[in-house]
Design an enzyme around this catalytic site. Structure first.
Site, PDB file in Angstrom:
ATOM      1  N   GLU A  48     119.180  44.205  80.357  1.00  0.00           N
ATOM      2  CA  GLU A  48     120.444  43.483  80.382  1.00  0.00           C
ATOM      3  C   GLU A  48     120.394  42.076  80.969  1.00  0.00           C
ATOM      4  OE1 GLU A  48     123.284  44.649  78.976  1.00  0.00           O
ATOM      5  OE2 GLU A  48     122.042  46.313  78.285  1.00  0.00           O
TER       6      GLU A  48
ATOM      7  N   SER B  63     125.494  65.177  39.826  1.00  0.00           N
ATOM      8  CA  SER B  63     126.456  64.967  38.743  1.00  0.00           C
ATOM      9  C   SER B  63     127.872  64.722  39.218  1.00  0.00           C
ATOM     10  CB  SER B  63     126.440  66.178  37.808  1.00  0.00           C
ATOM     11  OG  SER B  63     125.250  66.177  37.044  1.00  0.00           O
TER      12      SER B  63
END
Length: 806
Positions: free
Chosen positions: A181, A448
């Site tokens: 950080e 399909s």
């Protein structure tokens, strides 16, 4: 005595605007003098009766201090408007005067005033203490069903939160957090000028990445204020600077680690250490510390394996780069295994509802309400989930899948077409010991079931269900080395097969021909996007490089059950799409409204709403006969429509088989659209407990039918609207026979999968759509519980489930 000198030459009298025409005003005609404007002190008129200062504002400006040294009134020239004509030297001096004044103003605006504001704010603001922050963070988040009943509660952490002292946090943890950080934490004054400039540049250019230091992050989390305003950022800088002036660095990092959110409901490093590794902080290794530091940036993704691995590697590399970790230790390190989340929480939402909670959190994070903000706020979250529908969804899955192989995974997602709200959601049991993956939000080839979007593209071009194509198996198409076959004797329909019959039988060759020669690949992709299939799932595109495989939902087409339920819901809603969502509103504990989900409508298939409705109605017309053909009719003669889909299994090394890897059923009524899926989650054959292959009309179809019938029982029997048919009309035919009626004990044709240019993945078993039947057929015994007519085409290696980005 010498004669007096001659009087000075007089200027000609000028007519005054207020006098009579031709009237001249002399000294004797002056009005009474003001103390500030009279003759004897040089501020009034001259001795000839004229005002010593011009009344024209622009001319008057030339008499400002600093110009008298170069202005000679007797030698000044004027233009036709009476304005002085400046020399180049005069113009240059005037320009520089303006520059100087602008600089003075800018200095005041950008230096003096901000410095003054910063100084005042410094003495007015306070920095919250870790104890105050901790008290505000320990809240309960409550989730509600759509009817207001409690779905579940989420209590923070595991009930043993502890605020550590500086000496109780080992350096390896601090260094891991610095690496992740704020690498300059030990030396910066609470803010990083370079980081701020980088963040500003990213905001202007659309880039990512911020410039917040650990001190600034503490202030933001402590105040729970992350508004994107300059005021918030300014106060954050002031408080951060004040914190660094008044506290030691060891105190600041301790406060930060005691309050920051790490995911899994864990505020503070002590709770996080228990939540992820079930051990105290002083027992954490460098690798474990890197895991915890890595998730700070996006705690909602703490259980995303890909994200976790990427962040862990970044932190470990940064620790080496900053000499906080020996290179040898880095090379020998491996990503540590996490403790299952449910084993570390004291009270939690469990079972299938746990996946609902995750989807809610992901949705709110995308709307600007990340997980830590929800937990810190103790919000009440009202969902779209219908408790009756949810109970019946779970019951349908459990009843149909009872006694089936344990390795089979399943999903069911039901959406209200008229709002987009998710009514029921089953992504799996959410049992870490059995199956913790959310299969309702995992991408797979739809087979399909995607053919409905082929038809949309055709209808948009003015052609309809009466169009005919060669529906025979074994057809060759340009660009393919192998023929395209249909999946069985019931899926072929002759050389002049209508689109309507091809949809009913799921004839692969018809849809491949249709897409290749009429709609185009892009036309199908556009139709799917218009229906509601998202362009991306997180960072993963759903149809990145579409080709002919898209005709039958193969190749690069990757969608989730939620995507399919939402897109088919557009057909149910007469061509109007509404995004699927889980949240209706969020409230504070006192009932104050925090957020409400807007329901936006989008006419999907045409700019004209009536035309879009007509297209959707034509699709519904084609999908209604599919259900009786697959023995999946709805109870009480209700109007319902849908489509099945199946995906073929491909063995290691690309060896072709006649087995299936996953199966789908997607269908709807005017009230609800539901998608179901069954597979293993990896590329393995799927079979029932008695060894039969699973097709879309099998287990997924049974789950779909049982859920739909139970949910719709007692509800109004709504009809699909009648619409005019588009293009060539279909000639009336006798009612279609069901699968069971047309099947005999004769051998059912099955075929091998097509060859593709894509090489199978070496890291996992590849999948492909078993509708890609292209080479010489093989025989297999027909079974009334199998439906070879709905299988997908064209191979594609399977990809894992997709999780949302921060």
């Amino acid at each position: 005595m010498a004669p007096p000198p001659p009087p000075p030459p007089r200027r000609p009298q000028v007519e005054q605007p207020t006098g009579m025409v031709g009237q001249r005003i002399g000294p004797e005609d002056r009005e009474p003098e003001l103390l500030t404007h009279h003759t004897h002190n040089g501020t009034g008129v001259d001795e000839d009766g004229y005002d010593a200062h011009w009344t024209n504002d622009e001319e008057h400006s030339l008499h400002e201090p600093g110009l008298d040294d170069y202005y000679d009134e007797d030698e000044q020239d004027y233009d036709e408007d009476g304005k002085p004509i400046l020399t180049p030297e005069q113009r240059k001096k005037r320009r520089w005067r303006r520059v100087r004044r602008s600089l003075y103003v800018m200095t005041g605006l950008f230096l003096v005033l901000p410095a003054l504001a910063f100084t005042i704010a410094y003495f007015l603001v306070d920095v919250p203490s870790p104890d105050e922050v901790a008290a505000s963070q320990d809240k309960v988040v409550t989730y509600f069903y759509a009817n207001g009943d409690v779905l579940g509660k989420d209590i923070q952490g595991n009930g043993n939160r502890q605020l550590l002292k500086a000496e109780e946090i080992p350096d390896v943890v601090k260094h891991a957090v610095y690496a992740a950080e704020d690498a300059t934490f030990e030396t910066n004054p609470g803010f990083d000028v370079t980081g701020i400039m980088r963040a500003a540049w990213n905001q202007v250019t659309g880039g990512v990445g911020g410039g917040s230091t650990i001190s600034q992050q503490y202030i933001k989390k402590a105040t729970e204020n992350d508004d994107a305003t300059y005021t918030r950022k300014f106060l954050e800088l002031v408080k951060s600077f004040k914190m660094n002036n008044e506290q030691e660095k060891s105190e600041i990092i301790t406060a930060y680690l005691n309050t920051i959110y790490f995911g899994r409901g864990a505020h503070g490093i002590s709770t996080a250490s228990q939540a992820y590794f079930n051990k105290p902080v002083d027992k954490l290794s460098a690798s474990e510390a890197a895991v915890l530091a890595g998730v700070i940036q996006a705690p909602s993704r703490s259980d995303d394996p890909e994200y976790l691995d990427r962040r862990w590697n970044f932190v470990m590399d940064q620790m080496v780069a900053n000499r906080w970790l020996p290179k040898a230790d880095r090379d020998a390190a491996q990503l540590p295994e996490l403790v299952p989340e449910d084993e570390t929480k004291s009270e939690k939402i469990t079972g299938p509802n746990r996946h609902i909670q995750s989807r809610v959190e992901q949705e709110l994070a995308a709307r600007g309400y990340p997980e830590e903000k929800i937990r810190a706020g103790g919000f009440k979250i009202y969902t779209t989930i219908d408790p009756d529908a949810q109970a019946k969804a779970v019951a349908a899955v459990d009843e149909v899948m009872e006694g089936q192989p344990a390795e089979l995974r399943k999903a069911l997602v039901a959406v209200d077409p008229n709002t987009g709200g998710v009514l029921a959601y089953y992504g799996g049991p959410a049992d870490p010991k059995l199956d913790a993956v959310d299969w309702g939000n995992t991408q797979r080839n739809p087979g399909s079931a995607f053919k409905a979007f082929d038809l949309v593209a055709l209808l948009q071009r003015g052609k309809g269900l009466g169009e005919t194509y060669d529906g025979r198996s074994g057809r060759m198409f340009p660009g393919r080395e192998a023929p395209v076959n249909n999946a069985g004797p019931n899926s072929s329909c002759g050389p002049n097969c209508t689109v309507a019959e091809a949809m009913e039988r799921s004839a692969n060759t018809v849809f491949y021909d249709m897409v290749l020669n009429d709609t185009g690949v892009q036309g199908v992709k556009d139709a799917a996007l218009a229906a509601g299939i998202p362009e991306k799932h997180g960072k993963t595109e759903t149809m990145p490089k579409p080709d002919g495989n898209i005709a039958i939902g193969g190749g690069d087409v990757m969608v989730t059950p939620e995507d399919m339920a939402s897109a088919y819901g557009t057909f149910a809603a007469d061509g109007v799409h509404r995004d699927s969502h889980f949240v209706t509103r969020v409230e504070e504990s006192d009932g104050t409204l925090v957020y409400e989900t807007p329901v936006e409508e989008k006419v999907a298939f045409s700019d004209d709403k009536a035309k879009s409705k007509q297209i959707a109605g034509n699709v519904t017309e084609s999908l209604e006969p599919v259900l009786p053909f697959s023995d999946l009719t709805c109870a009480d003669g209700r109007d319902c429509a849908g489509k099945t889909g199946t995906h073929q299994y491909v063995a290691d090394g690309g060896a072709e088989t006649d087995e299936n890897a996953q199966a789908w059923m997607v269908g709807y009524t005017p009230q609800i659209s539901t998608a179901t899926w069954v597979g293993t989650g990896v590329n393995e054959p799927i079979q029932t407990a008695n060894g039969q292959k699973i097709y879309g009309s099998g287990l997924p179809g049974e789950i779909w039918q049982k859920f739909m019938n139970s949910y719709l029982e007692g509800k109004p029997k709504l009809k699909f609207p009648e619409v005019d048919m588009i293009g060539k009309q279909v000639q009336p035919e006798p009612p279609p026979q069901t699968r069971t009626q047309v099947r005999t004990t004769e051998a059912v044709e099955t075929t091998e999968a097509s060859k593709t240019t894509e090489k199978p993945s070496k890291s996992k078993k590849p999948e492909k759509s078993s509708e890609d039947s292209t080479t010489s057929p093989e025989d297999s015994t027909g079974n009334p519980d199998e439906d070879p007519s709905d299988i997908g085409l064209f191979p594609r290696p399977s990809r894992g489930g997709g999780n949302d980005d921060e």
